[in-house]
Motif scaffolding. Structure first.
Motif, PDB file in Angstrom:
ATOM      1  N   LEU A 418      -3.788 -10.055 -17.004  1.00 25.08           N
ATOM      2  CA  LEU A 418      -2.766  -9.368 -16.517  1.00 25.08           C
ATOM      3  C   LEU A 418      -3.542  -8.361 -15.562  1.00 25.08           C
ATOM      4  O   LEU A 418      -3.947  -7.324 -16.386  1.00 25.08           O
ATOM      5  CB  LEU A 418      -1.730  -8.765 -17.730  1.00 25.08           C
ATOM      6  N   ALA A 419      -3.074  -8.336 -14.284  1.00 27.03           N
ATOM      7  CA  ALA A 419      -3.786  -7.209 -13.591  1.00 27.03           C
ATOM      8  C   ALA A 419      -2.499  -6.378 -12.524  1.00 27.03           C
ATOM      9  O   ALA A 419      -1.484  -7.107 -12.275  1.00 27.03           O
ATOM     10  CB  ALA A 419      -4.742  -7.866 -12.521  1.00 27.03           C
ATOM     11  N   ASP A 420      -2.752  -5.157 -12.279  1.00 28.86           N
ATOM     12  CA  ASP A 420      -1.690  -4.342 -11.500  1.00 28.86           C
ATOM     13  C   ASP A 420      -2.755  -3.746 -10.451  1.00 28.86           C
ATOM     14  O   ASP A 420      -3.938  -3.694 -10.518  1.00 28.86           O
ATOM     15  CB  ASP A 420      -0.920  -3.484 -12.023  1.00 28.86           C
ATOM     16  N   THR A 421      -2.136  -3.268  -9.287  1.00 32.56           N
ATOM     17  CA  THR A 421      -2.738  -2.532  -8.245  1.00 32.56           C
ATOM     18  C   THR A 421      -2.365  -1.029  -8.140  1.00 32.56           C
ATOM     19  O   THR A 421      -2.195  -0.451  -7.144  1.00 32.56           O
ATOM     20  CB  THR A 421      -2.392  -3.226  -6.888  1.00 32.56           C
ATOM     21  N   GLY A 422      -2.203  -0.742  -9.479  1.00 32.85           N
ATOM     22  CA  GLY A 422      -1.621   0.891  -9.429  1.00 32.85           C
ATOM     23  C   GLY A 422      -2.785   1.719  -9.518  1.00 32.85           C
ATOM     24  O   GLY A 422      -3.804   1.546  -9.047  1.00 32.85           O
ATOM     25  N   LYS A 423      -2.643   3.003 -10.051  1.00 34.75           N
ATOM     26  CA  LYS A 423      -3.629   4.161  -9.973  1.00 34.75           C
ATOM     27  C   LYS A 423      -4.984   3.949 -10.407  1.00 34.75           C
ATOM     28  O   LYS A 423      -5.946   4.398 -10.266  1.00 34.75           O
ATOM     29  CB  LYS A 423      -2.846   5.353 -10.162  1.00 34.75           C
ATOM     30  N   GLY A 424      -4.633   3.042 -11.770  1.00 38.30           N
ATOM     31  CA  GLY A 424      -6.138   2.759 -12.411  1.00 38.30           C
ATOM     32  C   GLY A 424      -6.464   4.092 -13.325  1.00 38.30           C
ATOM     33  O   GLY A 424      -5.586   5.038 -13.398  1.00 38.30           O
ATOM     34  N   MET A 425      -7.469   3.972 -14.153  1.00 36.58           N
ATOM     35  CA  MET A 425      -7.773   5.075 -15.267  1.00 36.58           C
ATOM     36  C   MET A 425      -9.294   5.363 -14.750  1.00 36.58           C
ATOM     37  O   MET A 425     -10.120   4.793 -14.106  1.00 36.58           O
ATOM     38  CB  MET A 425      -7.525   4.309 -16.452  1.00 36.58           C
ATOM     39  N   SER A 426      -9.541   6.583 -15.256  1.00 35.20           N
ATOM     40  CA  SER A 426     -10.833   7.114 -15.388  1.00 35.20           C
ATOM     41  C   SER A 426     -11.720   6.424 -16.397  1.00 35.20           C
ATOM     42  O   SER A 426     -10.993   5.983 -17.349  1.00 35.20           O
ATOM     43  CB  SER A 426     -10.884   8.633 -15.202  1.00 35.20           C
ATOM     44  N   SER A 427     -13.024   6.692 -16.546  1.00 37.04           N
ATOM     45  CA  SER A 427     -13.782   6.182 -17.326  1.00 37.04           C
ATOM     46  C   SER A 427     -13.684   6.858 -18.687  1.00 37.04           C
ATOM     47  O   SER A 427     -13.542   5.860 -19.661  1.00 37.04           O
ATOM     48  CB  SER A 427     -15.257   6.048 -17.204  1.00 37.04           C
ATOM     49  N   GLN A 428     -13.003   8.014 -18.663  1.00 37.36           N
ATOM     50  CA  GLN A 428     -12.874   8.665 -20.126  1.00 37.36           C
ATOM     51  C   GLN A 428     -11.590   8.078 -20.620  1.00 37.36           C
ATOM     52  O   GLN A 428     -11.364   7.934 -21.896  1.00 37.36           O
ATOM     53  CB  GLN A 428     -12.818  10.194 -19.669  1.00 37.36           C
ATOM     54  N   GLN A 429     -10.508   8.001 -19.711  1.00 37.84           N
ATOM     55  CA  GLN A 429      -9.140   7.618 -20.018  1.00 37.84           C
ATOM     56  C   GLN A 429      -9.322   6.076 -20.640  1.00 37.84           C
ATOM     57  O   GLN A 429      -8.751   5.621 -21.620  1.00 37.84           O
ATOM     58  CB  GLN A 429      -8.387   7.400 -19.093  1.00 37.84           C
ATOM     59  N   LEU A 430     -10.432   5.261 -19.967  1.00 37.45           N
ATOM     60  CA  LEU A 430     -10.642   3.890 -20.253  1.00 37.45           C
ATOM     61  C   LEU A 430     -11.153   3.918 -21.772  1.00 37.45           C
ATOM     62  O   LEU A 430     -10.850   2.846 -22.570  1.00 37.45           O
ATOM     63  CB  LEU A 430     -11.549   2.916 -19.401  1.00 37.45           C
ATOM     64  N   ARG A 431     -12.081   4.777 -22.113  1.00 39.73           N
ATOM     65  CA  ARG A 431     -12.854   4.738 -23.376  1.00 39.73           C
ATOM     66  C   ARG A 431     -11.734   5.048 -24.432  1.00 39.73           C
ATOM     67  O   ARG A 431     -11.837   4.696 -25.496  1.00 39.73           O
ATOM     68  CB  ARG A 431     -13.901   5.972 -23.367  1.00 39.73           C
ATOM     69  N   MET A 432     -10.886   6.017 -24.262  1.00 40.31           N
ATOM     70  CA  MET A 432      -9.698   6.548 -25.194  1.00 40.31           C
ATOM     71  C   MET A 432      -8.481   5.560 -25.272  1.00 40.31           C
ATOM     72  O   MET A 432      -7.564   5.882 -26.114  1.00 40.31           O
ATOM     73  CB  MET A 432      -9.412   7.781 -24.948  1.00 40.31           C
ATOM     74  N   ALA A 433      -8.435   4.562 -24.639  1.00 42.17           N
ATOM     75  CA  ALA A 433      -7.283   3.887 -24.361  1.00 42.17           C
ATOM     76  C   ALA A 433      -6.756   3.287 -25.683  1.00 42.17           C
ATOM     77  O   ALA A 433      -5.306   3.346 -25.993  1.00 42.17           O
ATOM     78  CB  ALA A 433      -7.376   2.856 -23.316  1.00 42.17           C
ATOM     79  N   PHE A 434      -7.465   2.821 -26.377  1.00 45.66           N
ATOM     80  CA  PHE A 434      -7.091   2.019 -27.685  1.00 45.66           C
ATOM     81  C   PHE A 434      -7.249   2.951 -28.876  1.00 45.66           C
ATOM     82  O   PHE A 434      -7.026   2.608 -29.791  1.00 45.66           O
ATOM     83  CB  PHE A 434      -8.008   0.910 -27.829  1.00 45.66           C
ATOM     84  N   LYS A 435      -7.437   4.410 -28.655  1.00 47.98           N
ATOM     85  CA  LYS A 435      -7.262   5.273 -29.752  1.00 47.98           C
ATOM     86  C   LYS A 435      -5.727   5.458 -30.308  1.00 47.98           C
ATOM     87  O   LYS A 435      -5.268   5.577 -29.532  1.00 47.98           O
ATOM     88  CB  LYS A 435      -7.824   6.692 -29.385  1.00 47.98           C
ATOM     89  N   PRO A 436      -5.534   5.354 -31.542  1.00 48.17           N
ATOM     90  CA  PRO A 436      -4.166   5.885 -31.956  1.00 48.17           C
ATOM     91  C   PRO A 436      -3.752   7.175 -31.299  1.00 48.17           C
ATOM     92  O   PRO A 436      -4.246   8.144 -31.627  1.00 48.17           O
ATOM     93  CB  PRO A 436      -4.339   5.746 -33.472  1.00 48.17           C
ATOM     94  N   PHE A 437      -2.398   7.329 -31.009  1.00 54.79           N
ATOM     95  CA  PHE A 437      -1.777   8.409 -30.513  1.00 54.79           C
ATOM     96  C   PHE A 437      -2.474   8.995 -29.185  1.00 54.79           C
ATOM     97  O   PHE A 437      -2.009  10.229 -29.142  1.00 54.79           O
ATOM     98  CB  PHE A 437      -1.628   9.571 -31.845  1.00 54.79           C
TER      99      PHE A 437
END
Length: 484
Positions: A418-437
Motif C-alpha cells: 500500500l503506497a501513497d504520494t504524501g509528505k512522507g516521513m523523516s528517518s527519525q519518525q520512521l524508526r519510531m513509527a511502531f512504538k506504542p503511543f
C-alpha cells in the motif's frame, strides 16, 4: 500514512532514549571475533603439525630407501669380488687398514672399494657424499678437498656412531660452521642429510659411516604439492566450520533478540494495559455524564453558549473514541485464524473511505486480488486496512495517488504493498513509527500502527514500513496464503 508534526515531545524523547539503548553484550560480534581467533589458531596449529609430519615422514622414507640401497650395494660388491665372509665393505673402505687384511689380495680390496665408491658417487640427486672412519676422519668424499679431514662437534655424526643407528635430517640453508658441508653444487631449496652406518661381520661394531647429502627434486615437488593441498584443505575446513557455526549463532542471536523484544513488548503491554484499563474505565463514566449534561444544556440553550456546548460534545466524543481505541489496542488477540478473501476486505475498506477519497481528490489504483485467500479474521484484517488507508489519506490532504498492489506471491505468502504520494516521513519518525503511543498527528493516540503490526503478526504475517520525505510512504503487509 505520513505522520503529522509531534504532539507529545516528552513521549517522543522517552521513546528515543529507549531506542538509543544498546545491549551491553553483543553475542554475534563477540562470537565472530573469538571464534575466528580460536578456529584460526586451531587450524594453523593443525596445519603446522601436519606439515611437519608430512616432511618428516617423507624425509625418513627417503632416508630409509637410501640406507637400504647403500647397504645392499656394500653386501653385493663384497660378494661380487669374492671377499671372504669374515670381511665387510666397511672394513675395506679405510686405506689405512690395507696392511691388516693380508688374507684379502690388494687388487680385490681395491676393486671392491672402487665399485662401491663409484655407486655412491653416482647416486641420483646427490649433492655430496662423505665416508668417515670410526676416528671421525674423512676417508673418502665426492669433494676431494675434504679427504683426510677430522670432523669434530657434529652431533648427528656422533649420535650415529654412538647409537649405531641411521640418522637423517632436513635443512633449508647451508651451515657454514660445519666443515663437512662443502658442496660442489649448492642446493637450491630443501636438502637431506643421511648418516648410514656400515658394520663388521658381527653387526656390533661400526666400521664406517656413510654421509649422503641429497636434494631429491621429485620428492620435494611432491612434498610441496602435499603441503599446498594440506593448507588449502585446512583453510577450506576452517572456513566451512566458521561459517557454519556463525550462521547457527547468528540465527540463535536473532531468535534471542526477537524473544527478548517480544518479552519486553509483552511486559510493556501488560503494564500499559493495567494502567490504561484503569484510566479508561475511570474516564468512561465522567465522560458519559459530561456528554449527557451537555446534551441537556443544548436542548434549553439556543443562544451564544450553544457553540461552546457543541465543542464540549465534540471533545467528549473524541476522548471517548480515544478510550475505545486504547482498550481495543491493548486487549488480547485470541481470535482463531480462518480463510479470508482478501479482495473483498480491501475493496470494502476502500469503499468505506469513498467520501474522503473524493473530497481529497485522491486517485486510487487497485490490483486484481480476486482468488487470493489468506489466513486471518475478517474484522481484524478490515481494521488493519482501514487504519493504513486512513493514514494514507490523511497524508494527502491536497490530493495524490494511493495504490494497493500485489508485490509478491508465493505458495506460502502473499505480499500487499500500500503506497501513497504524501509528505512522507523523516528517518527519525520512521524508526519510531511502531512504538506504542508515539504519534505526530494532532489528536492521535499513537496505537494505530502498533495494532496493525500486532494483528498481522498474530496471524503469522509481517509488516514493513518505508518512507521518503516529500515522496510518500509505503507499507508492505505479508500474510499467510491459503492454498486453493
Amino acid at each position: 500514512m505520513t505522520l503529522q508534526p509531534p504532539a507529545a515531545q516528552s513521549l517522543e524523547t522517552a521513546a528515543l532514549d529507549g531506542e538509543g539503548e544498546r545491549p551491553a553484550f553483543n553475542l554475534l560480534r563477540w562470537y565472530a571475533v573469538v571464534s575466528l581467533a580460536v578456529i584460526l589458531s586451531v587450524a594453523i596449529g593443525l596445519g603446522l603439525v601436519s606439515s611437519r609430519f608430512i616432511i618428516n615422514e617423507s624425509v625418513e622414507r627417503d632416508a630409509l630407501l637410501t640406507a637400504q640401497f647403500i647397504q645392499s650395494i656394500a653386501e653385493a660388491e663384497v660378494r661380487h669380488v669374492a671377499v671372504p665372509n669374515i670381511r665387510t665393505m666397511g672394513e675395506l673402505l679405510d686405506p689405512r687398514l690395507d696392511a691388516s687384511f693380508s688374507d684379502v689380495p690388494a687388487q680385490v680390496r681395491q676393486m671392491a672399494r672402487w665399485e662401491f665408491l663409484d655407486h655412491i658417487a653416482h647416486l641420483p640427486d646427490m649433492l655430496l657424499a662423505n665416508i668417515y672412519a670410526p676416528d671421525r676422519m674423512v676417508i673418502w668424499s665426492s669433494n676431494p678437498a675434504l679427504v683426510g679431514r677430522m670432523i669434530e662437534s657434529d652431533d648427528d655424526l656422533e649420535r650415529a656412531f654412538d647409537y649405531k643407528m641411521r640418522v637423517s635430517a632436513s635443512y633449508h640453508d647451508i651451515d657454514d660452521a660445519r666443515s663437512e658441508q662443502k658442496f660442489l653444487v649448492p642446493p637450491q631449496r630443501l636438502f637431506i642429510e643421511n648418516y648410514i652406518p656400515l658394520f663388521d661381520t658381527s653387526g656390533e661394531q661400526v666400521t664406517a659411516m656413510v654421509e649422503i647429502y641429497k636434494e631429491p627434486r621429485d620428492l620435494i615437488a611432491r612434498i610441496e604439492r602435499g603441503l599446498l593441498l594440506l593448507w588449502l584443505g585446512t583453510a577450506l575446513g576452517a572456513t566451512v566450520v566458521y561459517c557454519g557455526l556463525f550462521l547457527i549463532v547468528r540465527r540463535a542471536a536473532r531468535v534471542l533478540a526477537a524473544q527478548h523484544k517480544q518479552l519486553v513488548n509483552n511486559e510493556t503491554y501488560v503494564a500499559l494495559g493495567e494502567m490504561s484499563s484503569a484510566v479508561a474505565h475511570s474516564l468512561r463514566n465522567p465522560l458519559a455524564s459530561i456528554r449527557s449534561s451537555a446534551e441537556l444544556a443544548q436542548e434549553f440553550d439556543d443562544g451564544a453558549a450553544r457553540k461552546n456546548i457543541d465543542d464540549i460534545i465534540g471533545q467528549v466524543d473524541r476522548m471517548s473514541h480515544w478510550v475505545r481505541e486504547l482498550l481495543q489496542s491493548l486487549r488480547p488477540l485470541s481470535d482463531e485464524a480462518e480463510p479470508v478473501a482478501l479482495d473483498g476486505i480491501v475493496r470494502d475498506c476502500v469503499q468505506a473511505h469513498a467520501a474522503q477519497i473524493i473530497r481529497a481528490r485522491v486517485e486510487v489504483e487497485l490490483d486484481d486480488l480476486a482468488g487470493i485467500r489468506v489466513l486471518g479474521q475478517p474484522v481484524m484484517l478490515a481494521q488493519v486496512f482501514n487504519s493504513l488507508i486512513s493514514n494514507a489519506l490523511e497524508a494527502m490532504p491536497e490530493g495524490g495517488r494511493f495504490s494497493v498492489r500485489v508485490q509478491a506471491r508465493t505458495r506460502r505468502l502473499v505480499s500487499i504493498r500500500l503506497a501513497d504520494t504524501g509528505k512522507g516521513m523523516s528517518s527519525q519518525q520512521l524508526r519510531m513509527a511502531f512504538k506504542p503511543f508515539f504519534t505526530t498527528k494532532r489528536g492521535g493516540l499513537g496505537v494505530g500502527l502498533v495494532l496493525v503490526r500486532r494483528i498481522v503478526e498474530r496471524f503469522g504475517g509481517t509488516v514493513k514500513l518505508g518512507s521518503r520525505e516529500g515522496q510518500g510512504t509505503w507499507v508492505t503487509v505479508a500474510l499467510r496464503r491459503v492454498k486453493a
